[in-house]
Design an enzyme around this catalytic site. Structure first.
Site, PDB file in Angstrom:
ATOM      1  N   ALA A  31       0.847  -1.205   0.000  1.00 17.17           N
ATOM      2  CA  ALA A  31       0.000   0.000   0.000  1.00 17.17           C
ATOM      3  C   ALA A  31       0.875   1.245   0.000  1.00 17.17           C
ATOM      4  CB  ALA A  31      -0.919  -0.017   1.221  1.00 17.17           C
ATOM      5  N   TYR A  33       3.340   4.144  -2.562  1.00 18.96           N
ATOM      6  CA  TYR A  33       3.112   5.217  -3.545  1.00 18.96           C
ATOM      7  C   TYR A  33       2.462   4.681  -4.813  1.00 18.96           C
ATOM      8  CZ  TYR A  33       5.726   8.499  -0.718  1.00 18.96           C
ATOM      9  OH  TYR A  33       6.118   9.327   0.301  1.00 18.96           O
ATOM     10  N   VAL A  89       5.007  -4.296  -4.019  1.00 17.71           N
ATOM     11  CA  VAL A  89       5.929  -4.103  -2.898  1.00 17.71           C
ATOM     12  C   VAL A  89       7.205  -3.437  -3.413  1.00 17.71           C
ATOM     13  CG1 VAL A  89       5.015  -6.070  -1.627  1.00 17.71           C
ATOM     14  CG2 VAL A  89       6.921  -6.417  -3.189  1.00 17.71           C
ATOM     15  N   LEU A 146       3.174   5.831 -13.573  1.00 19.22           N
ATOM     16  CA  LEU A 146       2.785   7.104 -12.948  1.00 19.22           C
ATOM     17  C   LEU A 146       4.031   7.829 -12.447  1.00 19.22           C
ATOM     18  CD1 LEU A 146       3.082   7.138  -9.580  1.00 19.22           C
ATOM     19  CD2 LEU A 146       1.148   5.610  -9.753  1.00 19.22           C
ATOM     20  N   CYS A 201      13.021   5.775  -7.945  1.00 18.28           N
ATOM     21  CA  CYS A 201      13.042   4.897  -9.121  1.00 18.28           C
ATOM     22  C   CYS A 201      14.239   5.056 -10.059  1.00 18.28           C
ATOM     23  CB  CYS A 201      11.752   5.083  -9.913  1.00 18.28           C
ATOM     24  SG  CYS A 201      10.319   4.506  -8.995  1.00 18.28           S
ATOM     25  N   PHE A 253      11.913  15.203  -3.284  1.00 17.64           N
ATOM     26  CA  PHE A 253      12.737  15.056  -4.488  1.00 17.64           C
ATOM     27  C   PHE A 253      12.159  15.819  -5.673  1.00 17.64           C
ATOM     28  CE2 PHE A 253       9.851  11.641  -5.683  1.00 17.64           C
ATOM     29  CZ  PHE A 253       9.919  11.581  -7.070  1.00 17.64           C
TER      30      PHE A 253
HETATM   31  N1  NAD Z   1       7.064   5.416  -6.440  1.00 22.01           N
HETATM   32  C1  NAD Z   1       6.910   5.530  -7.741  1.00 22.01           C
HETATM   33  O1  NAD Z   1       6.751   6.618  -8.296  1.00 22.01           O
HETATM   34  C2  NAD Z   1       6.886   4.296  -8.610  1.00 22.01           C
HETATM   35  C3  NAD Z   1       6.462   4.421  -9.941  1.00 22.01           C
HETATM   36  C4  NAD Z   1       6.426   3.283 -10.731  1.00 22.01           C
HETATM   37  C5  NAD Z   1       6.840   2.069 -10.203  1.00 22.01           C
HETATM   38  N2  NAD Z   1       7.288   1.975  -8.913  1.00 22.01           N
HETATM   39  C6  NAD Z   1       7.670   0.658  -8.398  1.00 22.01           C
HETATM   40  O2  NAD Z   1       6.595   0.150  -7.625  1.00 22.01           O
HETATM   41  C7  NAD Z   1       7.096  -0.626  -6.531  1.00 22.01           C
HETATM   42  C8  NAD Z   1       6.536  -0.087  -5.227  1.00 22.01           C
HETATM   43  O3  NAD Z   1       7.010   1.242  -5.066  1.00 22.01           O
HETATM   44  P1  NAD Z   1       6.417   2.203  -3.952  1.00 22.01           P
HETATM   45  O4  NAD Z   1       7.035   3.530  -4.183  1.00 22.01           O
HETATM   46  O5  NAD Z   1       4.934   2.068  -3.916  1.00 22.01           O
HETATM   47  O6  NAD Z   1       7.046   1.498  -2.647  1.00 22.01           O
HETATM   48  P2  NAD Z   1       6.638   1.748  -1.116  1.00 22.01           P
HETATM   49  O7  NAD Z   1       7.846   1.399  -0.320  1.00 22.01           O
HETATM   50  O8  NAD Z   1       5.981   3.075  -0.958  1.00 22.01           O
HETATM   51  O9  NAD Z   1       5.491   0.651  -0.825  1.00 22.01           O
HETATM   52  C9  NAD Z   1       5.726  -0.732  -0.772  1.00 22.01           C
HETATM   53  C10 NAD Z   1       4.864  -1.320   0.339  1.00 22.01           C
HETATM   54  O10 NAD Z   1       4.958  -2.747   0.285  1.00 22.01           O
HETATM   55  C11 NAD Z   1       4.822  -3.240   1.601  1.00 22.01           C
HETATM   56  N3  NAD Z   1       5.327  -4.609   1.676  1.00 22.01           N
HETATM   57  C12 NAD Z   1       6.583  -5.060   1.448  1.00 22.01           C
HETATM   58  N4  NAD Z   1       6.641  -6.403   1.604  1.00 22.01           N
HETATM   59  C13 NAD Z   1       5.396  -6.818   1.929  1.00 22.01           C
HETATM   60  C14 NAD Z   1       4.809  -8.089   2.210  1.00 22.01           C
HETATM   61  N5  NAD Z   1       5.552  -9.204   2.158  1.00 22.01           N
HETATM   62  N6  NAD Z   1       3.507  -8.141   2.530  1.00 22.01           N
HETATM   63  C15 NAD Z   1       2.776  -7.018   2.572  1.00 22.01           C
HETATM   64  N7  NAD Z   1       3.251  -5.781   2.294  1.00 22.01           N
HETATM   65  C16 NAD Z   1       4.554  -5.684   1.985  1.00 22.01           C
HETATM   66  C17 NAD Z   1       5.618  -2.262   2.440  1.00 22.01           C
HETATM   67  O11 NAD Z   1       5.208  -2.298   3.796  1.00 22.01           O
HETATM   68  C18 NAD Z   1       5.290  -0.918   1.749  1.00 22.01           C
HETATM   69  O12 NAD Z   1       4.207  -0.248   2.391  1.00 22.01           O
HETATM   70  C19 NAD Z   1       8.616  -0.576  -6.636  1.00 22.01           C
HETATM   71  O13 NAD Z   1       9.046  -1.705  -7.336  1.00 22.01           O
HETATM   72  C20 NAD Z   1       8.860   0.662  -7.473  1.00 22.01           C
HETATM   73  O14 NAD Z   1      10.061   0.579  -8.199  1.00 22.01           O
HETATM   74  C21 NAD Z   1       7.299   3.069  -8.107  1.00 22.01           C
END
Ligand code: NAD
Length: 451
Positions: A8, A10, A85, A158, A271, A333
């Protein structure tokens, strides 16, 4: 249909809120092991800041959008499971500093395998190295107890700060799957979800590996443009050219295009760096050192640009900032997010503290504790202060540095700020946000990036 999204953050929060809003008949469960984060998603104070997100969540939450810590329950009930995640850069062992750390993805795959009580479609939403679907399939197959699992890749494009509008009208949705009848049926299921609001011609379907690789390559190309214009900014400062004028002149060529040509103190975010390093690691793994070195240059240029910015402040302030107060305006950032991961502000603050400056940070959305944690880790340094406003940060400062392009910095009363600063008063605009000519007319010694 029931969807469950594990993670849950970004990505998981906003993407699922959009699906829930656009497809009211689909039940969407967002689950996370972080109880505090889930509590925040269920409260009036969401764990992440994005323009328009609060309204989006309020529309669907409690109707067909639910946030919970019940990961197992979510898996059991769902037909489609998104994995969103984090996939940070590995900090230990083989590939440390480059490869993606896939332990969260692997642990989720094992949990799904253990608790799934029927056929499921697993969707990789996280950004992962090419061929990760193979690992997930392997783990699922070894524990399937006869259930059918299909793995799809559906990377998220996004951008933080504009997540809601990006999700509402994406330029493309990418779905990769296997060329088997089962794979094609799974692709169609996911296409039908997005087709609730995304025009069909914007939904691209590919094989699994193309989809996984496209996300890394997209981020590498975007970051490369920033490093390219930043490299030119250094040459502009040396020659008297103005980087914004150069960017405008080259961007009019439709083959180059005007976007993502803004010179700055450097790119940040969770990222770009991580995904390029991941690409570099993959290239090395597949025996392509020249390709690896080419892309690694993009990250090296970014590191250099961040250091160059702090070094320019020191040089301009008569080669010493020891005991001087430097106001850092902006810590996230980029604007319109509270995300500080890999923010250039971290490196700028550390470099200035190493030069024994007193560093006073102001950011409209980032809490003081997070600023301290990012810059100092568990350490202490009484010279790092956090102010409640830009005016408070600037009072008594020898120099102001704009590090995040928050809109509110454009409308500051700079004549009031000037009066509160020792003379000569300096401004370093790390985002080329301000009108330098106007600042100079007020008496500031003002400089931007590449000008
Ligand atoms: N942030 C961005 O702008 C963006 C954009 C595109 C893609 N991504 C990709 O999306 C993915 C997630 O990024 P994010 O920024 O949302 O990360 P984030 O760290 O904000 O969220 C990840 C969540 O996963 C949860 N988590 C981890 N292991 C878990 C498990 N075993 N069970 C339940 N929950 C678990 C964590 O508690 C955390 O809340 C990454 O691979 C990232 O590269 C991010």
């Amino acid at each position: 249909m029931k969807i469950c999204c594990i993670g849950a953050g970004y990505v998981g929060g906003p993407t699922m809120a959009m699906i829930a809003r656009q497809a009211p008949e689909i039940d969407v469960q967002v689950v996370d092991m972080n109880a505090a984060r889930i509590a925040a998603w269920n409260s009036d104070s969401l764990p992440i800041y994005e323009p328009g997100l609060e309204r989006l969540v309020r529309e669907a939450r409690g109707r067909n959008l639910h946030f919970s810590t019940d990961v197992v329950g979510g898996i059991k009930a769902a037909d489609v499971i998104f994995v969103a995640v984090s996939t940070p850069t590995k900090t230990y062992g083989v590939g440390a500093g480059r490869a993606a750390d896939l332990r969260f993805v692997e642990s989720v795959a094992r949990t799904i395998a253990e608790h799934a009580a029927g056929p499921k479609i697993i969707v990789e939403k996280s950004t992962i190295p090419v061929k990760t679907a193979e690992t997930i399939k392997d783990i699922l197959a070894a524990n399937s107890r006869g259930h059918q699992f299909e793995v799809l890749s559906n990377p998220e494009f996004l951008a933080e700060g504009t997540a809601v509008t990006d999700l509402e009208a994406p330029e493309r949705v990418l779905i990769g799957g296997e060329r088997t009848p089962g794979g094609q049926a799974a692709i169609q299921t996911l296409v039908d979800v997005y087709a609730h609001w995304v025009p069909r011609e914007r939904i691209i379907t590919t094989n699994l590996w193309s989809s996984e690789l496209s996300k890394l390559v997209a981020n590498a190309f975007l970051a490369q443009r920033i490093s390219s214009i930043n490299s030119v900014s250094a040459l502009c400062e040396a020659t008297g050219a103005d980087v914004d004028e150069v960017a405008n002149a080259i961007g009019r060529d439709s083959r180059i295009g005007p976007k993502f040509l803004k010179a700055s103190v450097g790119f940040g975010g969770s990222c770009f760096q991580k995904d390029i390093l991941n690409l570099v690691y993959l290239c090395e793994h597949f025996g392509l050192p020249e390709v690896a070195a080419y892309w690694e240059g993009v990250v090296q240029m970014n590191d250099w640009q961040k250091r160059r910015f702090a070094a320019r402040i020191v040089r301009t302030l008569f080669n010493t900032v020891a005991g001087k107060r430097i106001a850092i305006l902006g810590f996230a950032f980029k604007k319109d997010t509270n995300d500080t991961r890999e923010s250039p502000a971290i490196s700028v603050c550390r470099d200035l503290l190493a030069e024994q400056a007193q560093v006073v940070v102001y950011d409209p959305k980032v809490p003081a504790a997070e600023i301290r944690q990012e810059v100092l880790g568990k350490g202490e340094d009484g010279r790092l202060l956090v102010a409640a406003s830009a005016y408070e940060a600037a009072r008594g400062a020898h120099a102001l540095a704009i590090v995040t392009e928050w809109d509110e910095f454009k409308t500051l009363d700079f004549s009031r700020i000037f009066e509160g600063m020792p003379q000569p008063a300096f401004i370093f605009d790390g985002r080329n946000l301000l009108d330098l000519a106007k600042l100079r007319a007020l008496g500031f010694r003002a400089m931007g990036i590449g000008k």
